[in-house]
Design a protein around this motif. Structure first.
Motif, PDB file in Angstrom:
ATOM      1  N   ALA A   1       0.817  -1.212   0.000  1.00  0.00           N
ATOM      2  CA  ALA A   1       0.000   0.000   0.000  1.00  0.00           C
ATOM      3  C   ALA A   1       0.852   1.264   0.000  1.00  0.00           C
ATOM      4  O   ALA A   1       0.397   2.317   0.403  1.00  0.00           O
ATOM      5  CB  ALA A   1      -0.913  -0.008   1.223  1.00  0.00           C
ATOM      6  N   VAL A   2       2.101   1.128  -0.442  1.00  0.00           N
ATOM      7  CA  VAL A   2       2.986   2.284  -0.414  1.00  0.00           C
ATOM      8  C   VAL A   2       2.728   3.188  -1.621  1.00  0.00           C
ATOM      9  O   VAL A   2       2.239   2.738  -2.645  1.00  0.00           O
ATOM     10  CB  VAL A   2       4.460   1.834  -0.421  1.00  0.00           C
ATOM     11  CG1 VAL A   2       4.794   1.127   0.867  1.00  0.00           C
ATOM     12  CG2 VAL A   2       4.761   0.927  -1.596  1.00  0.00           C
ATOM     13  N   ASP A   3       3.029   4.465  -1.451  1.00  0.00           N
ATOM     14  CA  ASP A   3       2.869   5.414  -2.546  1.00  0.00           C
ATOM     15  C   ASP A   3       4.173   5.482  -3.334  1.00  0.00           C
ATOM     16  O   ASP A   3       5.217   5.813  -2.798  1.00  0.00           O
ATOM     17  CB  ASP A   3       2.517   6.792  -1.976  1.00  0.00           C
ATOM     18  CG  ASP A   3       2.177   7.789  -3.067  1.00  0.00           C
ATOM     19  OD1 ASP A   3       1.130   8.441  -2.945  1.00  0.00           O
ATOM     20  OD2 ASP A   3       2.954   7.919  -4.048  1.00  0.00           O
ATOM     21  N   GLU A   4       4.087   5.177  -4.625  1.00  0.00           N
ATOM     22  CA  GLU A   4       5.297   5.062  -5.459  1.00  0.00           C
ATOM     23  C   GLU A   4       5.976   6.393  -5.745  1.00  0.00           C
ATOM     24  O   GLU A   4       7.170   6.451  -6.005  1.00  0.00           O
ATOM     25  CB  GLU A   4       4.929   4.461  -6.819  1.00  0.00           C
ATOM     26  CG  GLU A   4       4.172   3.186  -6.706  1.00  0.00           C
ATOM     27  CD  GLU A   4       4.763   2.124  -7.597  1.00  0.00           C
ATOM     28  OE1 GLU A   4       5.347   2.483  -8.624  1.00  0.00           O
ATOM     29  OE2 GLU A   4       4.637   0.945  -7.228  1.00  0.00           O
ATOM     30  N   ILE A   5       5.177   7.463  -5.756  1.00  0.00           N
ATOM     31  CA  ILE A   5       5.730   8.754  -6.153  1.00  0.00           C
ATOM     32  C   ILE A   5       6.501   9.380  -5.003  1.00  0.00           C
ATOM     33  O   ILE A   5       7.481  10.085  -5.209  1.00  0.00           O
ATOM     34  CB  ILE A   5       4.594   9.677  -6.642  1.00  0.00           C
ATOM     35  CG1 ILE A   5       3.922   8.945  -7.803  1.00  0.00           C
ATOM     36  CG2 ILE A   5       5.116  11.054  -7.027  1.00  0.00           C
ATOM     37  CD1 ILE A   5       3.085   9.709  -8.711  1.00  0.00           C
ATOM     38  N   LEU A   6       6.076   9.075  -3.777  1.00  0.00           N
ATOM     39  CA  LEU A   6       6.764   9.617  -2.611  1.00  0.00           C
ATOM     40  C   LEU A   6       8.024   8.799  -2.325  1.00  0.00           C
ATOM     41  O   LEU A   6       8.143   7.653  -2.762  1.00  0.00           O
ATOM     42  CB  LEU A   6       5.849   9.553  -1.384  1.00  0.00           C
ATOM     43  CG  LEU A   6       4.532  10.327  -1.466  1.00  0.00           C
ATOM     44  CD1 LEU A   6       3.767  10.182  -0.164  1.00  0.00           C
ATOM     45  CD2 LEU A   6       4.770  11.793  -1.788  1.00  0.00           C
ATOM     46  N   THR A   7       8.922   9.384  -1.570  1.00  0.00           N
ATOM     47  CA  THR A   7      10.102   8.639  -1.124  1.00  0.00           C
ATOM     48  C   THR A   7       9.698   7.773   0.071  1.00  0.00           C
ATOM     49  O   THR A   7       8.609   7.939   0.627  1.00  0.00           O
ATOM     50  CB  THR A   7      11.227   9.589  -0.662  1.00  0.00           C
ATOM     51  OG1 THR A   7      10.782  10.265   0.524  1.00  0.00           O
ATOM     52  CG2 THR A   7      11.591  10.592  -1.741  1.00  0.00           C
ATOM     53  N   GLY A   8      10.605   6.882   0.474  1.00  0.00           N
ATOM     54  CA  GLY A   8      10.342   6.045   1.643  1.00  0.00           C
ATOM     55  C   GLY A   8      10.072   6.899   2.871  1.00  0.00           C
ATOM     56  O   GLY A   8       9.109   6.683   3.598  1.00  0.00           O
ATOM     57  N   ARG A   9      10.924   7.916   3.052  1.00  0.00           N
ATOM     58  CA  ARG A   9      10.762   8.779   4.216  1.00  0.00           C
ATOM     59  C   ARG A   9       9.423   9.509   4.175  1.00  0.00           C
ATOM     60  O   ARG A   9       8.699   9.572   5.163  1.00  0.00           O
ATOM     61  CB  ARG A   9      11.911   9.797   4.261  1.00  0.00           C
ATOM     62  CG  ARG A   9      11.947  10.612   5.545  1.00  0.00           C
ATOM     63  CD  ARG A   9      12.885  11.814   5.431  1.00  0.00           C
ATOM     64  NE  ARG A   9      14.198  11.452   4.922  1.00  0.00           N
ATOM     65  CZ  ARG A   9      15.185  10.973   5.670  1.00  0.00           C
ATOM     66  NH1 ARG A   9      15.010  10.806   6.950  1.00  0.00           N
ATOM     67  NH2 ARG A   9      16.341  10.657   5.124  1.00  0.00           N
ATOM     68  N   GLU A  10       9.070  10.044   2.987  1.00  0.00           N
ATOM     69  CA  GLU A  10       7.808  10.795   2.874  1.00  0.00           C
ATOM     70  C   GLU A  10       6.599   9.917   3.169  1.00  0.00           C
ATOM     71  O   GLU A  10       5.639  10.358   3.812  1.00  0.00           O
ATOM     72  CB  GLU A  10       7.695  11.402   1.468  1.00  0.00           C
ATOM     73  CG  GLU A  10       8.623  12.584   1.251  1.00  0.00           C
ATOM     74  CD  GLU A  10       8.794  12.966  -0.218  1.00  0.00           C
ATOM     75  OE1 GLU A  10       9.344  14.047  -0.471  1.00  0.00           O
ATOM     76  OE2 GLU A  10       8.399  12.185  -1.104  1.00  0.00           O
ATOM     77  N   ASN A  11       6.656   8.658   2.717  1.00  0.00           N
ATOM     78  CA  ASN A  11       5.567   7.731   3.009  1.00  0.00           C
ATOM     79  C   ASN A  11       5.371   7.590   4.519  1.00  0.00           C
ATOM     80  O   ASN A  11       4.253   7.661   5.027  1.00  0.00           O
ATOM     81  CB  ASN A  11       5.880   6.345   2.433  1.00  0.00           C
ATOM     82  CG  ASN A  11       5.261   6.111   1.058  1.00  0.00           C
ATOM     83  OD1 ASN A  11       4.058   5.907   0.941  1.00  0.00           O
ATOM     84  ND2 ASN A  11       6.080   6.139   0.024  1.00  0.00           N
ATOM     85  N   LEU A  12       6.488   7.396   5.221  1.00  0.00           N
ATOM     86  CA  LEU A  12       6.416   7.190   6.673  1.00  0.00           C
ATOM     87  C   LEU A  12       5.930   8.444   7.403  1.00  0.00           C
ATOM     88  O   LEU A  12       5.084   8.361   8.292  1.00  0.00           O
ATOM     89  CB  LEU A  12       7.789   6.760   7.203  1.00  0.00           C
ATOM     90  CG  LEU A  12       8.205   5.338   6.835  1.00  0.00           C
ATOM     91  CD1 LEU A  12       9.698   5.132   7.029  1.00  0.00           C
ATOM     92  CD2 LEU A  12       7.418   4.316   7.646  1.00  0.00           C
ATOM     93  N   VAL A  13       6.457   9.585   6.992  1.00  0.00           N
ATOM     94  CA  VAL A  13       6.064  10.835   7.658  1.00  0.00           C
ATOM     95  C   VAL A  13       4.574  11.101   7.429  1.00  0.00           C
ATOM     96  O   VAL A  13       3.838  11.489   8.345  1.00  0.00           O
ATOM     97  CB  VAL A  13       6.934  12.021   7.170  1.00  0.00           C
ATOM     98  CG1 VAL A  13       6.384  13.345   7.672  1.00  0.00           C
ATOM     99  CG2 VAL A  13       8.382  11.835   7.606  1.00  0.00           C
ATOM    100  N   LEU A  14       4.127  10.816   6.210  1.00  0.00           N
ATOM    101  CA  LEU A  14       2.714  11.039   5.878  1.00  0.00           C
ATOM    102  C   LEU A  14       1.805  10.213   6.803  1.00  0.00           C
ATOM    103  O   LEU A  14       0.863  10.738   7.407  1.00  0.00           O
ATOM    104  CB  LEU A  14       2.467  10.646   4.414  1.00  0.00           C
ATOM    105  CG  LEU A  14       1.028  10.750   3.926  1.00  0.00           C
ATOM    106  CD1 LEU A  14       0.587  12.201   3.826  1.00  0.00           C
ATOM    107  CD2 LEU A  14       0.876  10.069   2.560  1.00  0.00           C
ATOM    108  N   VAL A  15       2.132   8.931   6.919  1.00  0.00           N
ATOM    109  CA  VAL A  15       1.295   8.060   7.759  1.00  0.00           C
ATOM    110  C   VAL A  15       1.394   8.475   9.227  1.00  0.00           C
ATOM    111  O   VAL A  15       0.393   8.502   9.947  1.00  0.00           O
ATOM    112  CB  VAL A  15       1.682   6.571   7.569  1.00  0.00           C
ATOM    113  CG1 VAL A  15       0.931   5.685   8.550  1.00  0.00           C
ATOM    114  CG2 VAL A  15       1.387   6.135   6.145  1.00  0.00           C
TER     115      VAL A  15
END
Ligand SMILES: Nc1ncnc2c1ncn2[C@@H]1O[C@H](COP(=O)(O)OP(=O)(O)OP(=O)(O)O)[C@@H](O)[C@H]1O
Ligand SMILES: [Mg+2]
Length: 259
Positions: A89-103
């Motif tokens: 369920a990860v967002d491909e356009i965001l970076t790994g860090r951005e995905n985590l910060v978003l959640v």
């Protein structure tokens, strides 16, 4: 019966129309353990996990997670769990860090950036933190997916087929991530089609077959149910290289060496 169960399922029944998927499932998962729910394609693993995570409802039976009834107290259950689905369920356009910060922001945790940083380190993603997830390998995505599910520190984590479709290397990486999780005291219920995965990871193995748990126990207990191992001798065809070595006593020459 496990008294201090993180997940308790009794007589769970679920049909889709005429298709009886769960026909009376009983299972107890001890707090802080890794339990593997093994079953073939279509056995009902996802159906069961969806009911436990309040995304689906059962026709009969009861289930509780972290002491809360999935039917009567779905809010409490949701607070206690995270679910990593069969498809990342990860967002491909965001970076790994951005995905985590978003959640982390969505879940209102304190200091989202620090939480992201810790999880990146814990799942060996620090070096790839600022790359777009679209460039990640399957194993990295899965690890990120699991890391995301840990934000807010849920005591119970459901992983639905965490390694299906991954190559052996990526599978090892995910196994390490799951072990890390359990070592931190989280209860893990994972589904899998691979006996080997259950063998590698699980303290408890439950086999779902034709709507029921037909086997439930530790690896040693489950193995004791199997017929004793037999030794088979398989004739191995020698490779051309081996034949060449045997007849000449030296290794095969390359075309360049011959010319
Ligand atoms: N919403 C639905 N409507 C009708 N049938 C469904 C629905 N969801 C699942 N099924 C059926 O229920 C059975 C169990 O499906 P489920 O997805 O729980 O199996 P699974 O063990 O997770 O399989 P897989 O290993 O392929 O993920 C299958 O036959 C499936 O087709
Ligand atoms: Mg499934």
């Amino acid at each position: 019966m496990v008294t201090d169960a993180a997940v308790r399922i009794e007589g769970l029944v679920k049909s889709y129309g005429d298709l009886e998927v769960l026909r009376g499932v009983d299972l107890a998962v001890s707090r802080g353990s890794i339990t593997a729910l093994l079953g073939a394609n279509g056995a009902g693993k996802t159906t069961l996990v969806r009911i436990l995570s309040t995304l689906g409802s059962a026709d009969a039976g009861v289930a509780s997670v972290a002491g809360a009834d999935v039917d009567k107290e779905p809010g409490k259950v949701r607070e206690a769990i995270s679910l990593t689905g069969q498809f990342a369920a990860v967002d491909e356009i965001l970076t790994g860090r951005e995905n985590l910060v978003l959640v982390a922001r969505l879940r209102h945790v304190d200091s989202p950036r620090a939480v992201a940083e810790q999880l990146l380190a814990r799942f060996s993603l620090s070096d790839a933190a600022d790359r777009r997830v679209g460039t990640y390998s399957g194993g990295m995505r899965r690890r990120l997916d699991i890391a995301m599910s840990l934000i807010g520190e849920p005591p119970v984590v459901f992983l639905d087929e965490p390694t299906t479709g991954l190559d052996p290397q990526a599978r090892q990486e995910v196994w390490e991530a799951v072990r890390t999780l359990a070592a931190g005291g989280t209860t893990v219920l994972l589904t899998t089609q691979y006996l080997e995965e259950a063998e590698q990871l699980a303290h408890q193995i439950a086999i779902l077959h034709e709507g029921r748990i037909i086997v439930d126990g530790t690896l040693a207990e489950v193995k004791a149910l199997m017929p004793p191992a037999t030794v088979e001798y398989i004739e191995k065809q020698p490779s051309l290289e081996e034949i060449f070595l045997a007849v000449t006593g030296s290794s095969m020459a390359t075309p360049e060496e011959l010319s």
